[in-house]
Scaffold this active site. Structure first.
Site, PDB file in Angstrom:
ATOM      1  N   LYS A  22     -29.119  21.929 -33.318  1.00 20.12           N
ATOM      2  CA  LYS A  22     -28.867  20.292 -33.440  1.00 20.12           C
ATOM      3  C   LYS A  22     -28.090  19.252 -32.949  1.00 20.12           C
ATOM      4  O   LYS A  22     -28.590  18.998 -32.388  1.00 20.12           O
ATOM      5  CB  LYS A  22     -28.537  19.391 -35.331  1.00 20.12           C
ATOM      6  CG  LYS A  22     -28.112  18.540 -35.353  1.00 20.12           C
ATOM      7  CD  LYS A  22     -27.494  18.088 -37.065  1.00 20.12           C
ATOM      8  CE  LYS A  22     -26.203  17.972 -36.884  1.00 20.12           C
ATOM      9  NZ  LYS A  22     -25.242  17.163 -36.565  1.00 20.12           N
ATOM     10  N   ASN A  23     -26.823  20.412 -32.844  1.00 13.07           N
ATOM     11  CA  ASN A  23     -25.684  19.596 -32.558  1.00 13.07           C
ATOM     12  C   ASN A  23     -25.791  19.682 -30.471  1.00 13.07           C
ATOM     13  O   ASN A  23     -25.382  19.024 -29.389  1.00 13.07           O
ATOM     14  CB  ASN A  23     -24.727  20.035 -32.238  1.00 13.07           C
ATOM     15  CG  ASN A  23     -24.115  19.220 -33.570  1.00 13.07           C
ATOM     16  OD1 ASN A  23     -24.519  18.495 -34.607  1.00 13.07           O
ATOM     17  ND2 ASN A  23     -23.108  19.473 -34.091  1.00 13.07           N
ATOM     18  N   CYS A 116     -18.639   7.591 -40.412  1.00 11.78           N
ATOM     19  CA  CYS A 116     -18.666   8.118 -41.769  1.00 11.78           C
ATOM     20  C   CYS A 116     -17.986   9.120 -42.536  1.00 11.78           C
ATOM     21  O   CYS A 116     -17.036   8.887 -42.908  1.00 11.78           O
ATOM     22  CB  CYS A 116     -19.479   9.286 -40.683  1.00 11.78           C
ATOM     23  SG  CYS A 116     -18.874  10.208 -40.172  1.00 11.78           S
ATOM     24  N   ARG A 121     -14.177   8.200 -37.285  1.00  9.45           N
ATOM     25  CA  ARG A 121     -15.606   8.428 -36.051  1.00  9.45           C
ATOM     26  C   ARG A 121     -15.433   7.281 -34.260  1.00  9.45           C
ATOM     27  O   ARG A 121     -16.736   7.189 -34.090  1.00  9.45           O
ATOM     28  CB  ARG A 121     -16.473   8.519 -36.370  1.00  9.45           C
ATOM     29  CG  ARG A 121     -16.484   9.531 -37.777  1.00  9.45           C
ATOM     30  CD  ARG A 121     -16.500  11.551 -37.543  1.00  9.45           C
ATOM     31  NE  ARG A 121     -17.553  11.845 -36.555  1.00  9.45           N
ATOM     32  CZ  ARG A 121     -18.491  12.395 -36.603  1.00  9.45           C
ATOM     33  NH1 ARG A 121     -18.892  12.339 -38.394  1.00  9.45           N
ATOM     34  NH2 ARG A 121     -19.160  13.263 -35.822  1.00  9.45           N
ATOM     35  N   ASP A 305     -16.893  22.126 -38.136  1.00  9.63           N
ATOM     36  CA  ASP A 305     -18.458  22.338 -39.117  1.00  9.63           C
ATOM     37  C   ASP A 305     -18.243  23.664 -39.717  1.00  9.63           C
ATOM     38  O   ASP A 305     -19.750  23.863 -40.348  1.00  9.63           O
ATOM     39  CB  ASP A 305     -19.484  22.099 -37.713  1.00  9.63           C
ATOM     40  CG  ASP A 305     -19.297  21.095 -36.855  1.00  9.63           C
ATOM     41  OD1 ASP A 305     -20.709  20.653 -36.091  1.00  9.63           O
ATOM     42  OD2 ASP A 305     -18.677  19.643 -37.527  1.00  9.63           O
ATOM     43  N   ARG A 397     -30.591  16.631 -42.983  1.00  8.12           N
ATOM     44  CA  ARG A 397     -30.335  15.954 -41.747  1.00  8.12           C
ATOM     45  C   ARG A 397     -29.570  17.019 -40.446  1.00  8.12           C
ATOM     46  O   ARG A 397     -29.756  17.349 -39.634  1.00  8.12           O
ATOM     47  CB  ARG A 397     -28.656  15.415 -41.485  1.00  8.12           C
ATOM     48  CG  ARG A 397     -28.749  14.175 -42.525  1.00  8.12           C
ATOM     49  CD  ARG A 397     -27.463  13.103 -41.963  1.00  8.12           C
ATOM     50  NE  ARG A 397     -27.310  12.741 -40.882  1.00  8.12           N
ATOM     51  CZ  ARG A 397     -26.300  12.196 -39.900  1.00  8.12           C
ATOM     52  NH1 ARG A 397     -25.499  11.726 -41.535  1.00  8.12           N
ATOM     53  NH2 ARG A 397     -26.175  12.076 -39.165  1.00  8.12           N
TER      54      ARG A 397
HETATM   55  C1  EPZ Z   1     -19.386  16.113 -32.364  1.00  7.50           C
HETATM   56  O1  EPZ Z   1     -19.171  15.624 -33.351  1.00  7.50           O
HETATM   57  C2  EPZ Z   1     -20.541  17.379 -33.485  1.00  7.50           C
HETATM   58  N1  EPZ Z   1     -22.116  15.938 -33.954  1.00  7.50           N
HETATM   59  C3  EPZ Z   1     -19.634  17.340 -35.110  1.00  7.50           C
HETATM   60  O2  EPZ Z   1     -21.085  17.958 -36.251  1.00  7.50           O
HETATM   61  C4  EPZ Z   1     -18.656  17.946 -35.145  1.00  7.50           C
HETATM   62  O3  EPZ Z   1     -18.060  17.991 -36.156  1.00  7.50           O
HETATM   63  C5  EPZ Z   1     -18.018  17.825 -33.817  1.00  7.50           C
HETATM   64  O4  EPZ Z   1     -18.658  17.429 -32.472  1.00  7.50           O
HETATM   65  C6  EPZ Z   1     -16.881  18.464 -33.293  1.00  7.50           C
HETATM   66  O5  EPZ Z   1     -16.987  20.005 -33.178  1.00  7.50           O
HETATM   67  C7  EPZ Z   1     -22.556  16.075 -32.497  1.00  7.50           C
HETATM   68  O6  EPZ Z   1     -22.619  16.752 -31.420  1.00  7.50           O
HETATM   69  C8  EPZ Z   1     -23.877  15.402 -33.027  1.00  7.50           C
HETATM   70  P1  EPZ Z   1     -15.693  14.947 -31.250  1.00  7.50           P
HETATM   71  P2  EPZ Z   1     -18.290  14.194 -32.226  1.00  7.50           P
HETATM   72  O7  EPZ Z   1     -15.531  13.615 -30.640  1.00  7.50           O
HETATM   73  O8  EPZ Z   1     -18.742  14.320 -30.655  1.00  7.50           O
HETATM   74  C9  EPZ Z   1     -12.426  11.965 -32.098  1.00  7.50           C
HETATM   75  C10 EPZ Z   1     -21.797  17.821 -37.708  1.00  7.50           C
HETATM   76  O9  EPZ Z   1     -21.910  18.570 -39.252  1.00  7.50           O
HETATM   77  N2  EPZ Z   1     -12.556  11.190 -31.182  1.00  7.50           N
HETATM   78  O10 EPZ Z   1     -15.372  15.705 -30.538  1.00  7.50           O
HETATM   79  O11 EPZ Z   1     -18.245  12.736 -32.651  1.00  7.50           O
HETATM   80  C11 EPZ Z   1     -13.048  12.200 -33.313  1.00  7.50           C
HETATM   81  O12 EPZ Z   1     -12.724  11.150 -34.550  1.00  7.50           O
HETATM   82  C12 EPZ Z   1     -21.221  17.171 -36.713  1.00  7.50           C
HETATM   83  O13 EPZ Z   1     -23.027  18.847 -37.123  1.00  7.50           O
HETATM   84  C13 EPZ Z   1     -11.719  10.057 -31.242  1.00  7.50           C
HETATM   85  O14 EPZ Z   1     -10.894   9.513 -31.785  1.00  7.50           O
HETATM   86  O15 EPZ Z   1     -17.007  14.810 -32.469  1.00  7.50           O
HETATM   87  C14 EPZ Z   1     -12.276  13.489 -34.335  1.00  7.50           C
HETATM   88  O16 EPZ Z   1     -11.454  13.578 -34.686  1.00  7.50           O
HETATM   89  C15 EPZ Z   1     -20.000  16.637 -37.867  1.00  7.50           C
HETATM   90  N3  EPZ Z   1     -12.312   9.473 -29.983  1.00  7.50           N
HETATM   91  C16 EPZ Z   1     -12.699  14.233 -33.393  1.00  7.50           C
HETATM   92  O17 EPZ Z   1     -11.917  13.208 -31.923  1.00  7.50           O
HETATM   93  C17 EPZ Z   1     -13.358   9.104 -29.284  1.00  7.50           C
HETATM   94  O18 EPZ Z   1     -14.308   7.940 -29.001  1.00  7.50           O
HETATM   95  C18 EPZ Z   1     -13.331  15.468 -32.414  1.00  7.50           C
HETATM   96  O19 EPZ Z   1     -14.776  14.195 -32.288  1.00  7.50           O
HETATM   97  C19 EPZ Z   1     -14.429  10.772 -29.945  1.00  7.50           C
HETATM   98  C20 EPZ Z   1     -13.973  11.783 -30.507  1.00  7.50           C
END
Ligand code: EPZ
Length: 419
Positions: A22-23, A116, A121, A305, A397
């Site tokens: 998915k990701n 979420c 996020r 995850d 999802r």
């Molecule tokens: C991706 O989310 C995945 N989703 C998530 O999977 C996964 O948990 C996550 O990466 C971490 O591996 C998809 O790929 C669609 P991040 P993403 O940006 O990109 C903070 C699932 O279950 N952050 O690496 O949103 C954020 O709040 C989902 O399949 C900021 O502060 O994750 C988090 O605490 C859930 N500012 C951390 O960084 C930003 O601009 C990691 O987020 C972006 C992120």
């Protein structure tokens, strides 16, 4: 409303095919925006989030067709640059249209995704990277409105945190920027490598993906994509945990062990017998489950995850385990639901202390988010009696035909309409 009804206590054994990730599929579908040529994707999983992504693409004027696991896109002419709230609020990954739209059309309007279940996020890292490429943003009325009045120009893009999404937005935008870009402190997840591979099939010039420094030489245009989505490592780990909690032996096929690195190390440390081949990985339950201490971290660390699924498994370990969640601020919502099944888990800040072994017995529980749902399924397989899981739209999802795949392994699990 649909529910899953599980009668626990059966032993799981056999092979199960892993679907496309998915990701990886989500950002790669959005990368189709970058070209006015048709793109073909294979091994695309059949998931609610994929359906939402295809709807977002169609609202932009992209023609989409799907046949089994193949999706073809034709982004010949975009009729809109806006990803609307009613779609973005159901899938925050829609924010990944920003980079491609700014690169292709010089403008993008995306509803702020909102928080979420697992955390606020924010998308600040995405916006600051795109600004360094020359985009300017206004946030108004709950929408992010971005423009690239002078096009996008290559730049050095240091990320404060190896954010998966920010790396993906920057990678897609930089592919069409004029000049060289370098993403520093980039995410190294396999899904980043898969996106870069898909972009290279379009003619993008990218190197270093999978390492913290990704170098992109922008090109003036990109051709259509021709790519097969990488396997879903989170789905694979979910099946391995389900097999182990049932004291069984499950082989996941269509994936190799490099996708599961740190998760396999933890399973081995917990007493599982792990074997693997070119495109399969097998986990057989040992004589006992040994407790473990894990800390989630960006790849190649232990994936956040997989945290909820491993927590369910840990309830059966011979002793207490500990999980530290360092990525998201609220990713323990499966804990009170696991407690309804008999688990004894204490939360202290971002740490969960999991008592084991505890006897799990069936109950009605509620899914709260995607991976939490999988954790409840795994616990239900081990619980005596019947477990009913509600709000399984969360599960749909990210998992394709989960109950059918688990039934084929010997689980007693059915999807029903709640009376
Ligand atoms: C991706 O989310 C995945 N989703 C998530 O999977 C996964 O948990 C996550 O990466 C971490 O591996 C998809 O790929 C669609 P991040 P993403 O940006 O990109 C903070 C699932 O279950 N952050 O690496 O949103 C954020 O709040 C989902 O399949 C900021 O502060 O994750 C988090 O605490 C859930 N500012 C951390 O960084 C930003 O601009 C990691 O987020 C972006 C992120």
């Amino acid at each position: 409303m649909e529910i899953l009804r599980i009668r626990g206590g059966t032993r799981l054994e056999g092979s199960v095919p892993v679907s496309g990730a998915k990701n990886a599929a989500l950002p790669i579908l959005f990368a189709g925006i970058l070209s006015d040529q048709p793109s073909t994707l294979r091994n695309v999983p059949d998931l609610a989030d994929i359906k939402t992504t295809l709807k977002v693409l169609e609202t932009l004027g992209i023609s989409v067709s799907r046949e089994d696991d193949r999706v073809t896109l034709d982004a010949g002419n975009l009729s809109s640059i806006e990803a609307p709230y009613d779609l973005v609020r159901t899938m925050r990954a829609s924010v990944l249209v920003l980079g491609p739209l700014l690169a292709r059309a010089g403008e993008a309007k995306v509803s702020l995704p909102g928080g979420c279940a697992i955390g606020a996020r924010p998308v600040d890292f995405h916006l600051s990277a795109l600004e360094k490429l020359g985009a300017v943003f206004e946030i108004d009325g709950g929408y992010i409105h971005g423009r690239a009045p002078h096009g996008l120009r290559g730049a050095i893009l240091p990320l404060p945190f190896p954010s998966v999404g920010a790396t993906e937005n920057a990678l897609m935008a930089a592919s069409l920027a004029s000049g060289i870009s370098e993403i520093q402190n980039a995410a190294c997840e396999p899904e980043i490598v898969d996106l870069a591979t898909a972009l290279r099939s379009m003619g993008a010039r990218i190197s270093g993906d999978g390492t913290p420094v990704i170098r992109i030489e922008g090109v003036s245009s990109l051709g259509g994509m021709n790519h097969s989505i990488a396997p879903d490592r989170v789905e694979a780990a979910t099946f391995l945990c389900a097999g182990l909690i049932s004291k069984g032996k499950v082989r996941v096929t269509g994936i190799d062990s490099h996708y599961l690195g740190s998760a396999l190390e933890v399973l081995e440390s917990m007493g599982a017998r792990i074997t693997s081949g070119a495109d399969w990985v097998e986990a057989e339950a040992g004589d006992r489950l040994i407790p473990s201490n894990i800390q989630t971290a960006p790849f190649p660390g232990f994936p956040t995850d997989m945290q909820a699924q491993f927590m369910a498994l840990m309830t059966q370990a011979d002793g207490n385990s500990r999980i530290e969640e360092t990525i998201f601020e609220n990713r323990f919502m499966h804990v009170p639901e696991l407690a309804r099944l008999g688990a004894r888990i204490r939360i202290q800040g971002n740490e969960a202390l999991v008592e084991g072994p505890v006897k799990l017995s069936g109950a009605t529980v509620m899914a709260t988010d995607l991976r939490a749902s999988a954790s409840l399924v795994i616990a239900g397989i081990a619980a005596t009696g019947e477990t009913v899981i509600r709000r399984i739209y969360h599960l749909d999802r990210g998992y394709e035909k989960l109950e059918l795949k688990l039934s084929a392994l010997g689980a007693n699990i059915r999807r029903e309409n709640e009376k």
